[in-house]
Design a protein around this motif. Structure first.
Motif, short mmCIF file in Angstrom:
data_model
loop_
_atom_site.label_atom_id
_atom_site.label_comp_id
_atom_site.label_asym_id
_atom_site.label_seq_id
_atom_site.Cartn_x
_atom_site.Cartn_y
_atom_site.Cartn_z
N GLY A 375 87.96 -32.56 9.74
CA GLY A 375 87.75 -32.71 8.55
C GLY A 375 86.22 -32.19 8.11
N PHE A 376 85.69 -31.72 9.15
CA PHE A 376 84.48 -31.09 8.93
C PHE A 376 84.47 -29.79 8.38
CE2 PHE A 376 83.69 -34.44 12.01
CZ PHE A 376 82.40 -35.12 11.45
N GLU A 377 83.63 -29.35 7.87
CA GLU A 377 83.62 -27.71 7.20
C GLU A 377 82.88 -26.81 8.31
OE1 GLU A 377 82.01 -27.38 3.14
OE2 GLU A 377 83.22 -28.79 2.45
N ALA A 378 83.55 -26.23 9.41
CA ALA A 378 82.74 -25.75 10.13
C ALA A 378 83.03 -24.07 10.11
CB ALA A 378 83.28 -26.12 11.76
N SER A 379 82.37 -23.33 10.61
CA SER A 379 82.31 -21.72 10.83
C SER A 379 81.72 -21.38 11.77
CB SER A 379 82.27 -21.14 9.42
OG SER A 379 80.88 -21.39 9.01
N VAL A 380 82.13 -20.21 12.28
CA VAL A 380 81.36 -19.52 13.19
C VAL A 380 80.60 -18.24 12.64
CG1 VAL A 380 81.44 -18.21 15.75
CG2 VAL A 380 83.27 -20.14 15.02
N ARG A 381 78.99 -18.43 13.31
CA ARG A 381 78.49 -17.26 12.66
C ARG A 381 77.31 -16.64 13.77
NH1 ARG A 381 76.32 -19.76 7.55
NH2 ARG A 381 78.38 -21.30 7.31
N GLU A 382 76.68 -15.65 13.44
CA GLU A 382 75.90 -14.96 14.39
C GLU A 382 74.68 -15.76 14.27
OE1 GLU A 382 75.69 -10.95 13.70
OE2 GLU A 382 76.85 -10.52 15.18
N VAL A 383 73.97 -16.18 15.44
CA VAL A 383 72.84 -16.89 15.46
C VAL A 383 71.80 -16.31 16.57
CG1 VAL A 383 73.67 -19.29 14.69
CG2 VAL A 383 73.44 -18.69 17.03
N THR A 384 70.51 -16.81 16.37
CA THR A 384 69.70 -16.12 17.53
C THR A 384 69.11 -16.98 18.31
OG1 THR A 384 68.99 -14.58 15.78
CG2 THR A 384 67.51 -14.77 17.63
N SER A 385 69.35 -17.13 19.85
CA SER A 385 68.88 -18.19 20.55
C SER A 385 67.50 -17.79 21.01
CB SER A 385 69.62 -18.00 21.93
OG SER A 385 71.05 -18.09 21.77
N ALA A 386 66.68 -18.48 21.41
CA ALA A 386 65.33 -18.39 22.14
C ALA A 386 65.28 -18.86 23.43
CB ALA A 386 64.28 -19.09 21.09
N SER A 387 64.30 -17.93 24.30
CA SER A 387 64.11 -18.27 25.58
C SER A 387 63.23 -19.57 25.67
CB SER A 387 63.87 -17.05 26.40
OG SER A 387 62.42 -17.00 26.19
N GLY A 388 62.35 -19.70 24.99
CA GLY A 388 61.61 -21.10 24.63
C GLY A 388 60.41 -21.18 25.87
N GLY A 389 59.99 -22.46 26.11
CA GLY A 389 58.88 -22.75 26.94
C GLY A 389 57.89 -21.69 26.99
N GLY A 390 57.69 -21.35 25.75
CA GLY A 390 56.35 -20.30 25.69
C GLY A 390 56.45 -18.77 26.22
N THR A 391 57.86 -18.51 26.47
CA THR A 391 58.14 -17.00 26.77
C THR A 391 58.72 -16.49 25.78
OG1 THR A 391 60.56 -17.75 27.70
CG2 THR A 391 58.90 -18.13 29.21
N LEU A 392 58.68 -15.23 26.03
CA LEU A 392 59.12 -14.14 24.92
C LEU A 392 59.13 -14.93 23.58
CD1 LEU A 392 62.30 -13.41 27.06
CD2 LEU A 392 60.28 -11.94 26.94
N PRO A 393 58.17 -15.04 22.67
CA PRO A 393 58.03 -15.57 21.71
C PRO A 393 58.72 -15.16 20.43
CG PRO A 393 55.96 -15.10 22.18
CD PRO A 393 56.61 -14.64 23.47
N THR A 394 58.43 -13.68 20.43
CA THR A 394 59.21 -13.12 19.45
C THR A 394 60.52 -12.40 19.45
OG1 THR A 394 58.06 -10.96 19.98
CG2 THR A 394 57.04 -12.67 18.33
N ALA A 395 60.86 -12.38 20.93
CA ALA A 395 62.18 -11.74 21.12
C ALA A 395 63.43 -12.72 20.80
CB ALA A 395 62.10 -11.45 22.58
N GLY A 396 64.34 -12.23 20.03
CA GLY A 396 65.47 -13.08 19.96
C GLY A 396 66.44 -12.64 20.73
N ILE A 397 67.59 -13.62 21.02
CA ILE A 397 68.62 -13.23 21.89
C ILE A 397 69.76 -13.57 21.05
CG2 ILE A 397 69.64 -13.82 23.82
CD1 ILE A 397 66.97 -15.24 24.88
N ALA A 398 70.44 -12.55 20.90
CA ALA A 398 71.82 -12.74 19.97
C ALA A 398 73.02 -13.47 20.43
CB ALA A 398 72.31 -11.24 19.67
#
Ligand SMILES: *Cc1c(COP(=O)(O)O)cnc(C)c1O
Length: 467
Positions: A375-398
């Motif tokens: 009963g939720f409204e769910a859909s799959v979309r492209e998002v951007t993951s992050a490596s985090g921990g102060g690494t690669l701050p501007t690099a998105g990971i598809a």
């Protein structure tokens, strides 16, 4: 305040049947402690007034407060959570997850005597970090290495051992705060090294370093600006140029790498991060990096480079205060072996960062389908993951994520949904964007999907209403 006098004595309370049941279940010591605490919170609530005026002073109420206190005490404070944020090295969630092998190695070391400072062949005393150091040598080409508790400790120790009472030259663009109030200038001051700032925030030239060098210069320092990037008009002096200056002047070059990658980060992101071996190859005399960032191991600080400098570090009195324990060393050794022999395969940080987004999509489809069924409204979309921990701050990971809204008319906002996912058993940590809860499944293991579904199913049934 008169009401306080109506609170019964502890001995009497404990004789009550309900409390005797609790004692049977949890033992007398814990129940006594928690009843005392329960009474304290009750007193405090009554004194505070307001809602406290409505508190009934009876055994039912005292039992309720006691039980709450017992529950809080029995729970480990390090609750296992499911990380659906897509941030792989999530500092607030404990940074790296160890590989199975590394976790086993740590557990084995924890519950046994081990040859920690004991050379098995000669039966004499050895260095506790000898094995990790030899793996670092093989992986990075460094002459030697030493291990401490974290990279902050490594920075402190390298500066103290090599540049105490002398000038350490660093660019103004690299005087970074890493977070948790770890600021490079403060650490330098503690180490006894004198900070000589050169250049400007956005531009530092080789000549700026050259001009700052004097008889009292002990170190050229380069700090990886881990968690931010200057964009636009910007220039820094590269390792190659600094290494040349270091060679000419005889002043050692130390690079604080922060995350210290052993792998090519361009394989999964659009940014190249100099690897440890590249930085040493380019002429850095000594480097330091974290064990639990891109390396994917336990919290540790790794110092690697020229043998004479590493020796100075290892023989410094602070080393004793900063040395790692046997569990850390066991986990680190195992992690390094996996990098050396299997290119890091099986190390969760590496596996998650390089995980094929088509596979993530498959998991997203599965989860989305079952959430829609609930009963939720769910859909799959492209998002951007992050490596985090102060690494690669501007690099998105598809990546792919599941965007979820509660059923229209349920009265639940996205923030409510995010909170409900976090509360109760099996917490799931998510984020909200544009009024939708987003679950980035890059950081969710296959076997955790069922738990997430069960959590949503409870929410659909409205569990919190009768909690
Ligand atoms: C993360 C980081 C540190 C601190 O490392 P810890 O292992 O967290 O102590 C120091 N310097 C830089 C550049 C970092 O990115």
């Amino acid at each position: 305040m008169d009401r306080l006098r109506h609170i019964p004595k502890l001995d009497l309370i404990l004789k009550d049947e309900r409390f005797q049941d609790l004692i049977g279940k949890y033992g007398e010591k814990l129940v006594k402690l928690c009843t005392r605490e329960g009474l304290d919170s009750m007193r405090a609530a009554i004194i505070a007034g307001g809602e406290g005026d409505n508190i009934n002073i009876d055994l039912d109420t005292i039992c309720f407060f006691t039980q709450k206190s017992i529950e809080e005490k029995s729970r480990s404070s390090l609750v296992k959570v499911i990380n659906a944020t897509g941030v792989v090295i999530h500092t607030n969630l404990g940074r790296s997850i160890l590989s199975e092998k590394a976790a086993k190695a740590a557990s084995h070391a924890a519950s046994n005597y081990v040859a920690l400072e004991f050379d098995m062949e000669s039966g004499e005393r050895g260095h506790r970090d000898e094995s990790a150091a030899s793996l670092i040598r093989e992986l990075t080409g460094a002459e030697d290495a030493a291990i401490v508790n974290n990279n902050a400790a490594a920075v402190l120790l390298v500066l103290a051992a090599i540049s105490k009472g002398r000038d350490a030259v660093v660019s103004r663009g690299e005087l970074v705060e890493i977070g948790g109030s770890f600021r490079i200038p403060d650490v330098m001051e503690l180490s006894g090294a004198k900070l000589i700032e050169v250049g400007t925030t956005n531009r530092t030239r080789l000549s700026d370093y050259e001009k700052a060098i004097s008889d009292n210069t002990g170190l050229l320092l380069k700090v990886h600006t881990s968690n931010y990037r200057i964009v636009g008009f910007h220039g820094e002096t590269g390792i190659n140029d600094l290494a040349m200056l270091s060679g000419k002047s005889g002043i050692p070059l130390y690079v604080d790498l922060g995350s210290g990658s052993l792998m090519e980060t361009r394989d999964f992101s659009d940014e190249h991060e100099d690897t440890v071996q590249e930085v040493l190859g380019a002429g850095a005399d000594i480097v330091s990096f974290s064990g639990d960032k891109l390396l994917g191991g336990p919290q540790a600080g790794i110092i690697a480079g020229r043998r004479d400098l590493v020796d100075k570090v290892r023989n410094h009195p602070l080393m004793r205060a900063l040395r790692p324990d046997k569990m850390t060393l066991a986990a680190l050794e195992s992690t390094l072996k996996t990098w050396l022999l299997e290119d890091g395969a099986g190390i969760p940080v590496r596996d998650m960062l390089t995980r094929d987004k088509a596979l993530i999509r498959v998991d997203c489809d599965t989860l989305s389908t079952s959430l829609n069924r609930m009963g939720f409204e769910a859909s799959v979309r492209e998002v951007t993951s992050a490596s985090g921990g102060g690494t690669l701050p501007t690099a998105g990971i598809a990546s792919y994520g599941v965007h979820v809204r509660a059923r229209a008319g349920s009265g639940l906002s996205a923030e409510d949904l995010k909170t409900l996912l976090r509360l109760g058993e099996d917490p799931v940590i998510t984020r909200v964007t544009r009024d939708e809860v987003v679950l980035d499944l890059r950081t969710v293991r296959e076997w955790e999907l069922g738990t997430i579904e069960a959590k949503f199913s409870l929410i659909a049934k409205g569990w919190w209403k009768d909690a």
